[in-house]
Write a protein that holds these residues in place. Structure first.
Motif, mmCIF file in Angstrom:
data_model
loop_
_atom_site.group_PDB
_atom_site.id
_atom_site.type_symbol
_atom_site.label_atom_id
_atom_site.label_comp_id
_atom_site.label_asym_id
_atom_site.label_seq_id
_atom_site.Cartn_x
_atom_site.Cartn_y
_atom_site.Cartn_z
ATOM 1 N N ASN A 49 0.826 -1.207 0.000
ATOM 2 C CA ASN A 49 0.000 0.000 0.000
ATOM 3 C C ASN A 49 0.860 1.257 0.000
ATOM 4 O OD1 ASN A 49 -2.614 -1.020 -0.119
ATOM 5 N ND2 ASN A 49 -2.630 -1.446 2.065
ATOM 6 N N ILE A 50 1.959 1.239 0.727
ATOM 7 C CA ILE A 50 2.867 2.393 0.731
ATOM 8 C C ILE A 50 3.447 2.595 -0.662
ATOM 9 C CG2 ILE A 50 5.032 3.302 1.656
ATOM 10 C CD1 ILE A 50 4.325 1.726 4.271
ATOM 11 N N ALA A 51 3.887 1.518 -1.290
ATOM 12 C CA ALA A 51 4.461 1.617 -2.636
ATOM 13 C C ALA A 51 3.424 2.106 -3.644
ATOM 14 C CB ALA A 51 5.014 0.262 -3.063
ATOM 15 N N GLU A 52 2.218 1.579 -3.569
ATOM 16 C CA GLU A 52 1.182 2.013 -4.505
ATOM 17 C C GLU A 52 0.812 3.472 -4.273
ATOM 18 O OE1 GLU A 52 -3.240 0.812 -6.142
ATOM 19 O OE2 GLU A 52 -2.178 -0.554 -4.815
ATOM 20 N N GLY A 53 0.702 3.866 -3.018
ATOM 21 C CA GLY A 53 0.391 5.256 -2.707
ATOM 22 C C GLY A 53 1.472 6.211 -3.187
ATOM 23 N N SER A 58 -0.926 13.011 -6.305
ATOM 24 C CA SER A 58 -1.238 14.037 -5.314
ATOM 25 C C SER A 58 -0.914 13.565 -3.898
ATOM 26 C CB SER A 58 -2.710 14.436 -5.392
ATOM 27 O OG SER A 58 -3.527 13.428 -4.827
ATOM 28 N N VAL A 59 -0.675 14.527 -3.034
ATOM 29 C CA VAL A 59 -0.407 14.229 -1.623
ATOM 30 C C VAL A 59 -1.649 13.605 -0.985
ATOM 31 C CG1 VAL A 59 0.132 15.255 0.613
ATOM 32 C CG2 VAL A 59 1.328 16.043 -1.425
ATOM 33 N N ALA A 60 -2.822 14.074 -1.376
ATOM 34 C CA ALA A 60 -4.062 13.533 -0.815
ATOM 35 C C ALA A 60 -4.221 12.044 -1.128
ATOM 36 C CB ALA A 60 -5.255 14.315 -1.350
ATOM 37 N N GLU A 61 -3.915 11.660 -2.359
ATOM 38 C CA GLU A 61 -4.004 10.243 -2.720
ATOM 39 C C GLU A 61 -2.974 9.413 -1.970
ATOM 40 O OE1 GLU A 61 -5.458 9.519 -7.154
ATOM 41 O OE2 GLU A 61 -3.695 10.831 -7.046
ATOM 42 N N THR A 63 -1.668 10.087 0.946
ATOM 43 C CA THR A 63 -2.132 10.023 2.334
ATOM 44 C C THR A 63 -3.246 8.992 2.486
ATOM 45 O OG1 THR A 63 -1.554 12.343 2.601
ATOM 46 C CG2 THR A 63 -3.017 11.406 4.239
ATOM 47 N N HIS A 64 -4.103 8.899 1.474
ATOM 48 C CA HIS A 64 -5.190 7.912 1.491
ATOM 49 C C HIS A 64 -4.625 6.496 1.620
ATOM 50 C CE1 HIS A 64 -8.944 5.934 0.422
ATOM 51 N NE2 HIS A 64 -8.295 5.287 -0.542
ATOM 52 N N TYR A 65 -3.592 6.187 0.849
ATOM 53 C CA TYR A 65 -2.985 4.857 0.912
ATOM 54 C C TYR A 65 -2.260 4.632 2.235
ATOM 55 C CZ TYR A 65 -4.198 3.489 -3.780
ATOM 56 O OH TYR A 65 -4.901 3.122 -4.887
ATOM 57 N N LEU A 66 -1.668 5.665 2.778
ATOM 58 C CA LEU A 66 -1.022 5.524 4.085
ATOM 59 C C LEU A 66 -2.057 5.287 5.173
ATOM 60 C CD1 LEU A 66 1.745 8.277 3.967
ATOM 61 C CD2 LEU A 66 1.990 5.823 3.592
ATOM 62 N N GLY A 67 -3.252 5.794 4.962
ATOM 63 C CA GLY A 67 -4.333 5.596 5.927
ATOM 64 C C GLY A 67 -4.720 4.143 6.099
ATOM 65 N N PHE A 68 -4.466 3.311 5.099
ATOM 66 C CA PHE A 68 -4.767 1.887 5.219
ATOM 67 C C PHE A 68 -3.949 1.233 6.320
ATOM 68 C CE2 PHE A 68 -5.783 1.872 0.431
ATOM 69 C CZ PHE A 68 -7.089 2.248 0.674
ATOM 70 N N ILE A 69 -2.816 1.807 6.649
ATOM 71 C CA ILE A 69 -1.926 1.225 7.653
ATOM 72 C C ILE A 69 -2.564 1.256 9.038
ATOM 73 C CG2 ILE A 69 0.341 1.469 8.756
ATOM 74 C CD1 ILE A 69 1.293 2.638 6.059
ATOM 75 N N ARG A 70 -3.429 2.227 9.285
ATOM 76 C CA ARG A 70 -4.080 2.332 10.591
ATOM 77 C C ARG A 70 -4.791 1.064 10.972
ATOM 78 N NH1 ARG A 70 -7.209 7.700 9.520
ATOM 79 N NH2 ARG A 70 -8.127 6.140 8.188
#
Length: 73
Positions: A49-53, A58-61, A63-70
């Protein structure tokens, strides 16, 4: 495009995946296709997910992928 390999969080995620894989080798054989498989796939998905993000523009996109880590906390 961002180079995800430079992010410390990606490197930690890879370390987690390696640790989980090592741990799963200690599981009983009957867990091979159940719990251990699920743990391995989930741990690999963190770095994926980090690699895909990082490939998003955009930074927003990103951040969206980093949010999956939660979900793994």
């Amino acid at each position: 495009m961002r180079n995800f390999r430079n992010y410390e969080i990606w490197q930690l995620a890879v370390d987690i995946a390696v640790s989980i894989s090592t741990l799963c080798k200690r599981f009983p054989k009957y867990e091979l296709f159940a719990l251990s498989d699920q743990l391995r796939r989930a741990s690999v998905s963190i770095s994926s997910n980090i690699a895909e993000g990082a490939s998003r523009t955009s930074v927003a996109e990103f951040t969206h992928y980093l949010g999956f880590i939660r979900h793994f906390e």
